[in-house]
Write a protein that holds these residues in place. Sequence first.
Motif, PDB file in Angstrom:
ATOM      1  N   LEU A 173     -35.191 -20.567 -45.819  1.00  0.00           N
ATOM      2  CA  LEU A 173     -34.516 -20.650 -44.534  1.00  0.00           C
ATOM      3  C   LEU A 173     -34.660 -22.083 -43.665  1.00  0.00           C
ATOM      4  CD1 LEU A 173     -33.705 -16.963 -44.000  1.00  0.00           C
ATOM      5  CD2 LEU A 173     -32.356 -19.056 -44.822  1.00  0.00           C
ATOM      6  N   VAL A 174     -35.389 -22.336 -43.122  1.00  0.00           N
ATOM      7  CA  VAL A 174     -36.114 -23.556 -42.274  1.00  0.00           C
ATOM      8  C   VAL A 174     -35.507 -24.555 -42.597  1.00  0.00           C
ATOM      9  CG1 VAL A 174     -38.047 -24.761 -43.288  1.00  0.00           C
ATOM     10  CG2 VAL A 174     -38.641 -24.328 -41.010  1.00  0.00           C
ATOM     11  N   ARG A 175     -35.346 -25.248 -41.059  1.00  0.00           N
ATOM     12  CA  ARG A 175     -34.466 -25.985 -40.739  1.00  0.00           C
ATOM     13  C   ARG A 175     -35.254 -27.378 -41.347  1.00  0.00           C
ATOM     14  NH1 ARG A 175     -36.539 -30.095 -37.379  1.00  0.00           N
ATOM     15  NH2 ARG A 175     -37.276 -28.484 -35.284  1.00  0.00           N
ATOM     16  N   ARG A 176     -34.673 -28.954 -41.952  1.00  0.00           N
ATOM     17  CA  ARG A 176     -34.887 -29.903 -42.311  1.00  0.00           C
ATOM     18  C   ARG A 176     -36.153 -30.423 -41.122  1.00  0.00           C
ATOM     19  NH1 ARG A 176     -32.679 -32.491 -46.558  1.00  0.00           N
ATOM     20  NH2 ARG A 176     -31.082 -31.682 -47.652  1.00  0.00           N
ATOM     21  N   GLY A 177     -37.304 -30.789 -41.646  1.00  0.00           N
ATOM     22  CA  GLY A 177     -38.356 -31.259 -40.473  1.00  0.00           C
ATOM     23  C   GLY A 177     -38.692 -30.013 -39.724  1.00  0.00           C
ATOM     24  N   GLY A 178     -38.270 -28.416 -40.200  1.00  0.00           N
ATOM     25  CA  GLY A 178     -38.812 -27.433 -39.538  1.00  0.00           C
ATOM     26  C   GLY A 178     -40.402 -27.440 -40.193  1.00  0.00           C
ATOM     27  N   VAL A 179     -40.945 -26.483 -39.532  1.00  0.00           N
ATOM     28  CA  VAL A 179     -42.542 -26.093 -40.037  1.00  0.00           C
ATOM     29  C   VAL A 179     -42.707 -24.372 -40.149  1.00  0.00           C
ATOM     30  CG1 VAL A 179     -44.606 -25.313 -38.587  1.00  0.00           C
ATOM     31  CG2 VAL A 179     -43.531 -27.918 -37.340  1.00  0.00           C
ATOM     32  N   VAL A 180     -43.284 -24.195 -41.470  1.00  0.00           N
ATOM     33  CA  VAL A 180     -43.263 -23.470 -42.015  1.00  0.00           C
ATOM     34  C   VAL A 180     -44.622 -23.280 -41.848  1.00  0.00           C
ATOM     35  CG1 VAL A 180     -43.845 -21.696 -43.958  1.00  0.00           C
ATOM     36  CG2 VAL A 180     -41.480 -22.980 -43.573  1.00  0.00           C
ATOM     37  N   VAL A 181     -44.922 -21.784 -40.811  1.00  0.00           N
ATOM     38  CA  VAL A 181     -46.733 -20.960 -40.766  1.00  0.00           C
ATOM     39  C   VAL A 181     -47.230 -20.164 -42.040  1.00  0.00           C
ATOM     40  CG1 VAL A 181     -48.299 -20.724 -39.518  1.00  0.00           C
ATOM     41  CG2 VAL A 181     -46.644 -22.068 -38.274  1.00  0.00           C
ATOM     42  N   GLN A 182     -48.050 -19.990 -42.891  1.00  0.00           N
ATOM     43  CA  GLN A 182     -48.211 -19.605 -44.076  1.00  0.00           C
ATOM     44  C   GLN A 182     -50.045 -18.803 -42.925  1.00  0.00           C
ATOM     45  OE1 GLN A 182     -47.361 -18.801 -47.115  1.00  0.00           O
ATOM     46  NE2 GLN A 182     -48.571 -17.171 -46.382  1.00  0.00           N
ATOM     47  N   LEU A 183     -49.194 -17.641 -42.579  1.00  0.00           N
ATOM     48  CA  LEU A 183     -50.392 -16.807 -41.642  1.00  0.00           C
ATOM     49  C   LEU A 183     -50.645 -15.408 -43.050  1.00  0.00           C
ATOM     50  CD1 LEU A 183     -52.110 -15.613 -39.885  1.00  0.00           C
ATOM     51  CD2 LEU A 183     -49.261 -14.321 -38.837  1.00  0.00           C
ATOM     52  N   GLY A 184     -49.864 -14.887 -43.772  1.00  0.00           N
ATOM     53  CA  GLY A 184     -50.262 -14.226 -44.408  1.00  0.00           C
ATOM     54  C   GLY A 184     -51.611 -14.191 -45.299  1.00  0.00           C
ATOM     55  N   MET A 185     -52.323 -13.865 -46.469  1.00  0.00           N
ATOM     56  CA  MET A 185     -53.642 -13.696 -46.774  1.00  0.00           C
ATOM     57  C   MET A 185     -52.659 -13.537 -48.248  1.00  0.00           C
ATOM     58  SD  MET A 185     -56.439 -15.356 -47.292  1.00  0.00           S
ATOM     59  CE  MET A 185     -57.482 -15.139 -45.845  1.00  0.00           C
ATOM     60  N   LEU A 186     -52.127 -15.114 -48.844  1.00  0.00           N
ATOM     61  CA  LEU A 186     -51.633 -14.965 -50.258  1.00  0.00           C
ATOM     62  C   LEU A 186     -52.709 -14.079 -51.230  1.00  0.00           C
ATOM     63  CD1 LEU A 186     -49.763 -18.233 -50.225  1.00  0.00           C
ATOM     64  CD2 LEU A 186     -48.839 -15.750 -50.476  1.00  0.00           C
ATOM     65  N   PRO A 187     -52.132 -13.632 -52.203  1.00  0.00           N
ATOM     66  CA  PRO A 187     -53.482 -13.064 -53.463  1.00  0.00           C
ATOM     67  C   PRO A 187     -54.579 -14.267 -54.339  1.00  0.00           C
ATOM     68  CG  PRO A 187     -51.246 -12.836 -54.125  1.00  0.00           C
ATOM     69  CD  PRO A 187     -50.894 -13.205 -53.217  1.00  0.00           C
ATOM     70  N   PRO A 188     -55.316 -14.095 -54.230  1.00  0.00           N
ATOM     71  CA  PRO A 188     -56.610 -15.106 -54.822  1.00  0.00           C
ATOM     72  C   PRO A 188     -55.566 -16.072 -56.389  1.00  0.00           C
ATOM     73  CG  PRO A 188     -57.478 -13.176 -55.723  1.00  0.00           C
ATOM     74  CD  PRO A 188     -55.957 -12.743 -55.237  1.00  0.00           C
ATOM     75  N   GLY A 189     -56.606 -17.285 -56.281  1.00  0.00           N
ATOM     76  CA  GLY A 189     -55.687 -18.356 -57.579  1.00  0.00           C
ATOM     77  C   GLY A 189     -54.695 -18.573 -57.324  1.00  0.00           C
ATOM     78  N   GLN A 190     -53.676 -19.149 -57.793  1.00  0.00           N
ATOM     79  CA  GLN A 190     -52.555 -20.133 -57.399  1.00  0.00           C
ATOM     80  C   GLN A 190     -51.308 -18.860 -57.659  1.00  0.00           C
ATOM     81  OE1 GLN A 190     -52.347 -22.302 -61.261  1.00  0.00           O
ATOM     82  NE2 GLN A 190     -53.125 -23.985 -60.739  1.00  0.00           N
ATOM     83  N   SER A 191     -50.366 -19.584 -56.571  1.00  0.00           N
ATOM     84  CA  SER A 191     -49.195 -18.594 -55.915  1.00  0.00           C
ATOM     85  C   SER A 191     -47.940 -19.784 -56.332  1.00  0.00           C
ATOM     86  CB  SER A 191     -49.766 -18.466 -54.590  1.00  0.00           C
ATOM     87  OG  SER A 191     -50.178 -17.330 -54.603  1.00  0.00           O
ATOM     88  N   PRO A 192     -47.103 -19.307 -56.544  1.00  0.00           N
ATOM     89  CA  PRO A 192     -46.288 -20.269 -56.757  1.00  0.00           C
ATOM     90  C   PRO A 192     -45.228 -20.852 -55.142  1.00  0.00           C
ATOM     91  CG  PRO A 192     -45.386 -17.497 -58.047  1.00  0.00           C
ATOM     92  CD  PRO A 192     -46.714 -17.715 -57.438  1.00  0.00           C
ATOM     93  N   PHE A 193     -44.540 -22.016 -55.085  1.00  0.00           N
ATOM     94  CA  PHE A 193     -43.993 -22.047 -54.260  1.00  0.00           C
ATOM     95  C   PHE A 193     -43.118 -22.984 -54.639  1.00  0.00           C
ATOM     96  CE2 PHE A 193     -46.769 -25.222 -53.058  1.00  0.00           C
ATOM     97  CZ  PHE A 193     -46.337 -26.005 -52.477  1.00  0.00           C
ATOM     98  N   ALA A 194     -42.035 -23.042 -53.577  1.00  0.00           N
ATOM     99  CA  ALA A 194     -40.804 -23.913 -52.998  1.00  0.00           C
ATOM    100  C   ALA A 194     -41.015 -25.535 -53.113  1.00  0.00           C
ATOM    101  CB  ALA A 194     -39.776 -23.094 -52.985  1.00  0.00           C
ATOM    102  N   GLY A 195     -41.923 -25.773 -53.865  1.00  0.00           N
ATOM    103  CA  GLY A 195     -42.972 -27.116 -53.212  1.00  0.00           C
ATOM    104  C   GLY A 195     -41.579 -29.002 -53.352  1.00  0.00           C
ATOM    105  N   ASN A 196     -40.614 -28.670 -54.110  1.00  0.00           N
ATOM    106  CA  ASN A 196     -39.851 -29.878 -53.686  1.00  0.00           C
ATOM    107  C   ASN A 196     -38.695 -29.686 -52.484  1.00  0.00           C
ATOM    108  OD1 ASN A 196     -40.454 -30.877 -56.494  1.00  0.00           O
ATOM    109  ND2 ASN A 196     -38.642 -29.800 -57.032  1.00  0.00           N
ATOM    110  N   LEU A 197     -38.754 -28.369 -52.292  1.00  0.00           N
ATOM    111  CA  LEU A 197     -38.394 -28.222 -50.931  1.00  0.00           C
ATOM    112  C   LEU A 197     -39.060 -28.950 -49.676  1.00  0.00           C
ATOM    113  CD1 LEU A 197     -36.468 -24.612 -51.165  1.00  0.00           C
ATOM    114  CD2 LEU A 197     -35.691 -27.334 -51.604  1.00  0.00           C
ATOM    115  N   VAL A 198     -40.591 -29.031 -49.741  1.00  0.00           N
ATOM    116  CA  VAL A 198     -41.629 -29.299 -49.081  1.00  0.00           C
ATOM    117  C   VAL A 198     -40.713 -30.771 -48.623  1.00  0.00           C
ATOM    118  CG1 VAL A 198     -43.858 -29.491 -47.916  1.00  0.00           C
ATOM    119  CG2 VAL A 198     -42.634 -27.370 -49.580  1.00  0.00           C
ATOM    120  N   VAL A 199     -40.945 -31.431 -50.034  1.00  0.00           N
ATOM    121  CA  VAL A 199     -40.692 -33.029 -50.338  1.00  0.00           C
ATOM    122  C   VAL A 199     -39.644 -33.309 -49.527  1.00  0.00           C
ATOM    123  CG1 VAL A 199     -40.334 -34.580 -51.345  1.00  0.00           C
ATOM    124  CG2 VAL A 199     -42.307 -33.022 -52.071  1.00  0.00           C
TER     125      VAL A 199
END
Length: 346
Positions: A252-278
Amino acid sequence: MLGCVIHGRGDLRVEELASPVPGPGEVLVAVRYGGICGSDLHYWRHGGVGDFRLKEPMVLGHEVVGTVVAYGSPGPSGPPAGTPVAVHPATPCGVCPECADGRRHVCRDTRYLGSAARTPHVQGGFAAEVVVPVGQVRPLPEGLRPRRAALAEPLSVALHAVRRAGAVSGQHVLVTGAGPIGCLVVAAAKAAGATRVTVSDLLPTALGHARAVGADTVVRADDPADPGWPSEVDVAVEASGVAAGLDSCLRLVRRGGVVVQLGMLPPGQSPFAGNLVVSREIELRGAFRFDTEFDTALRLLAAEPSFDALISAVVPVRDAETAFALAADRDRSCKVLLDFGDRRPG
């Protein structure tokens, strides 16, 4: 004196503890209120927070307010005995590269009340009395009573997350997760000039708390057809600590926008839409604890009575397990405080 000690997963005990004695440069504080945080609940329910696991019994708690009792000698003194104070829970080392760079909140050798991040663990503030360095106590601003001041630590976390987002004045901010921290992010974003704040959560009760502190729009996180969902936001703060919340932020964040991860995710790896970051050149930033925001938080709390709406219950320390169960039930509570003092209004 009584204190709340976690011995392992599901093993919370209210125990008689020895009263601490302040040493040079330290102050003894009689604790009045302690706010039960998400990390306290994680230690209770899971035996750890993220990668920080319990290895020994530990007094919980880092959201504490009380009154000055005495100072160690010799050493500097601060507010006189009887002064209501809030306790900043962090003791940075002051010499590591992060401290030298002005980022004391990510100090690699910090001591943080009620944290298993290091061994021996740093004992927390859920006790009738606590000793901390003199520099960690802050007199309460005029008009701020201890009950509301107990929100200073989590509000500082929220203020730091908004600061990590950059300038939010005039912007539309999405907050995923309407727990105590998420609600305080709403207040922090509004204080920083955000023109619109949208909040998502699974629970109507939690969304009601978000509205009480200034959310313009609330949406059900499990209902993609909810008409309140924005098509696009300028900034997103993920405060739920689940991968689905981060996914919503990135989409939902606009192109060139900022996402702040504040919540502590579970230990280990967490999936996320990395292609959108690019492809959208999104800036994904972490936010961890806080530093000087603590003083700002106290000023905001003194100025804004609406924060009282987030305090769902005040429970005597002897009933700590009941208080923890209530704090863990997001259908019935937002912020629950433990009362270590008498029953006079605070």
